[in-house]
Every structure is written in structure tokens, then in C-alpha cells.
Design a protein around this motif. Structure first.
Motif, short mmCIF file in Angstrom:
data_model
loop_
_atom_site.label_atom_id
_atom_site.label_comp_id
_atom_site.label_asym_id
_atom_site.label_seq_id
_atom_site.Cartn_x
_atom_site.Cartn_y
_atom_site.Cartn_z
N ALA A 113 -8.96 -22.43 19.38
CA ALA A 113 -9.67 -23.63 18.90
C ALA A 113 -10.79 -23.23 17.95
N ALA A 114 -11.49 -22.16 18.25
CA ALA A 114 -12.58 -21.70 17.40
C ALA A 114 -12.05 -21.23 16.05
N LEU A 115 -10.97 -20.46 16.05
CA LEU A 115 -10.39 -19.98 14.81
C LEU A 115 -9.87 -21.13 13.95
N SER A 120 -3.67 -27.64 11.34
CA SER A 120 -3.56 -28.15 12.71
C SER A 120 -2.43 -27.40 13.39
N LEU A 121 -2.34 -27.59 14.68
CA LEU A 121 -1.32 -26.90 15.46
C LEU A 121 -0.15 -27.84 15.71
N GLY A 122 1.04 -27.31 15.60
CA GLY A 122 2.24 -28.08 15.88
C GLY A 122 2.83 -27.60 17.20
N ALA A 123 4.12 -27.42 17.21
CA ALA A 123 4.82 -26.87 18.38
C ALA A 123 4.33 -25.45 18.62
N PRO A 124 4.59 -24.87 19.78
CA PRO A 124 4.18 -23.48 20.01
C PRO A 124 4.68 -22.57 18.89
N ASN A 153 -10.69 -24.37 9.12
CA ASN A 153 -10.85 -25.68 8.49
C ASN A 153 -12.22 -25.84 7.84
N GLN A 154 -13.26 -25.28 8.44
CA GLN A 154 -14.59 -25.32 7.82
C GLN A 154 -14.61 -24.51 6.52
N LEU A 155 -13.97 -23.34 6.54
CA LEU A 155 -13.89 -22.52 5.33
C LEU A 155 -13.08 -23.22 4.24
N ALA A 198 -15.60 -13.39 19.55
CA ALA A 198 -16.61 -13.98 20.43
C ALA A 198 -17.65 -14.74 19.59
N GLY A 199 -18.01 -14.19 18.43
CA GLY A 199 -18.98 -14.85 17.56
C GLY A 199 -18.45 -16.18 17.03
N ILE A 200 -17.18 -16.19 16.63
CA ILE A 200 -16.56 -17.44 16.14
C ILE A 200 -16.50 -18.46 17.27
N GLN A 201 -16.10 -18.02 18.45
CA GLN A 201 -15.98 -18.94 19.59
C GLN A 201 -17.36 -19.50 19.96
N ASN A 202 -18.37 -18.67 19.92
CA ASN A 202 -19.73 -19.12 20.22
C ASN A 202 -20.26 -20.06 19.13
N LEU A 203 -19.97 -19.75 17.88
CA LEU A 203 -20.43 -20.57 16.76
C LEU A 203 -19.96 -22.01 16.88
#
Length: 163
Positions: free
Chosen positions: A43-45, A77-81, A50-52, A30-35
Motif C-alpha cells: 500500500a505504501a509503495l 492501482s491493483l487488479g487481480a493478484p 502515485n504521488q511521484l 520502512a521509510g516509505i511505509q512510515n511516510l
């Protein structure tokens, strides 16, 4: 295992001795998502990883005394499922000598816990591929940074395995 010289697992699950309980996991996510003001944990993770990767990038400036120091930059980045894409860019000091390598990691069936090494004698921490234990990426030797990146990446892999 020593604090800095051995492989350490960043384990976001309770099974590990240094893992997080269910409520701690929920607070972390929740903290990461809020940040990042993200619409989803995934998306938050991804943004956090990427920021790290940018913050702890192994830059040529840190490689004093090394032959041919190079910036080593990564982006996820995200590719196929169930697929995580890793872009590795290696750049010479003048910025004209650039090489790019793209890799994909299928997360299904993997142990999602990212292990890493931060040898005292080196200038880098290496995060290992959970599929085969080979080096996945290298960042500046910073124990806390590598630990946070491994933790966030482990959570991201778990999240990708769920869908």
C-alpha cells in the motif's frame, strides 16, 4: 553510459551496481511505509508511486513550443493478484479534450527492474515496460524524479510478484 542520455536501471536489488543492500532495502521500505502511514509495504509503495506520478506529471505548461501540448497524467492501482493497472489520462489545455487509456501489466515472470531514459534534448523521461521494453509511461524530464519513480515502481513490482 552517460548520466542523462542513456537507459538507467533503477535496481532495488544487490545484483545491480547501483542497487541497495538488504539493510538499505529494509530502511527504504520502512521509510516509505512510515511516510504514508500505510498498513503494508504494498500500500505504501502504491501510494508513493502515485504521488511521484502526480509530482512529475508532464503538464501542458512545460511543453512550450510543442504543437498541441497536453497534460499526461497516470494513476496506478491493483487488479487481480499479480496485476498492476495503469490509467493514462491525456488532457488538452482547455481541459475539455480528454482521452483515457487503461492498461494492465502482469508482473509474474517479469524482470522487476524498471529502466528509463531522460534524453537531454527532450522534455520528458520515459519509463519502459519490463515485459517488452516499450514505453510504459512518460513524466517530466527530471533525472532524480524519474530515478525515484523507477526505484519505487521496481519495488512495487517485486512486492506484487511475491504474492
Amino acid at each position: 553510459m552517460g548520466l542523462f542520455g542513456s537507459a538507467v536501471a533503477a535496481a532495488p536489488a544487490q545484483e545491480s551496481g547501483n542497487g541497495l543492500s538488504g539493510s538499505e532495502q529494509a530502511r527504504y521500505l520502512a521509510g516509505i511505509q512510515n511516510l504514508y502511514l500505510a498498513k503494508s509495504e504494498r500500500a505504501a509503495l502504491l501510494e508513493h508511486c502515485n504521488q511521484l506520478l502526480q509530482t512529475y506529471a508532464l503538464r501542458a505548461g512545460y511543453q512550450v513550443g510543442q504543437a498541441a501540448p497536453r497534460d499526461l497524467l497516470y494513476q496506478l492501482s491493483l487488479g487481480a493478484p499479480g496485476e498492476l493497472l495503469l490509467r493514462e489520462e491525456s488532457r488538452g489545455q482547455q481541459g475539455t479534450d480528454v482521452s483515457v487509456r487503461n492498461r494492465s501489466l502482469s508482473v509474474f515472470g517479469l524482470d522487476p527492474y524498471i529502466r528509463y531514459d531522460c534524453p537531454l534534448s527532450g522534455i520528458r523521461c520515459v519509463l519502459h515496460n519490463p515485459a517488452d521494453g516499450t514505453p510504459l509511461l512518460s513524466v517530466l524530464r527530471d533525472q532524480q524524479g524519474a530515478e525515484e519513480l523507477a526505484k519505487a515502481l521496481s519495488f512495487l513490482l517485486r512486492n506484487l510478484q511475491q504474492n
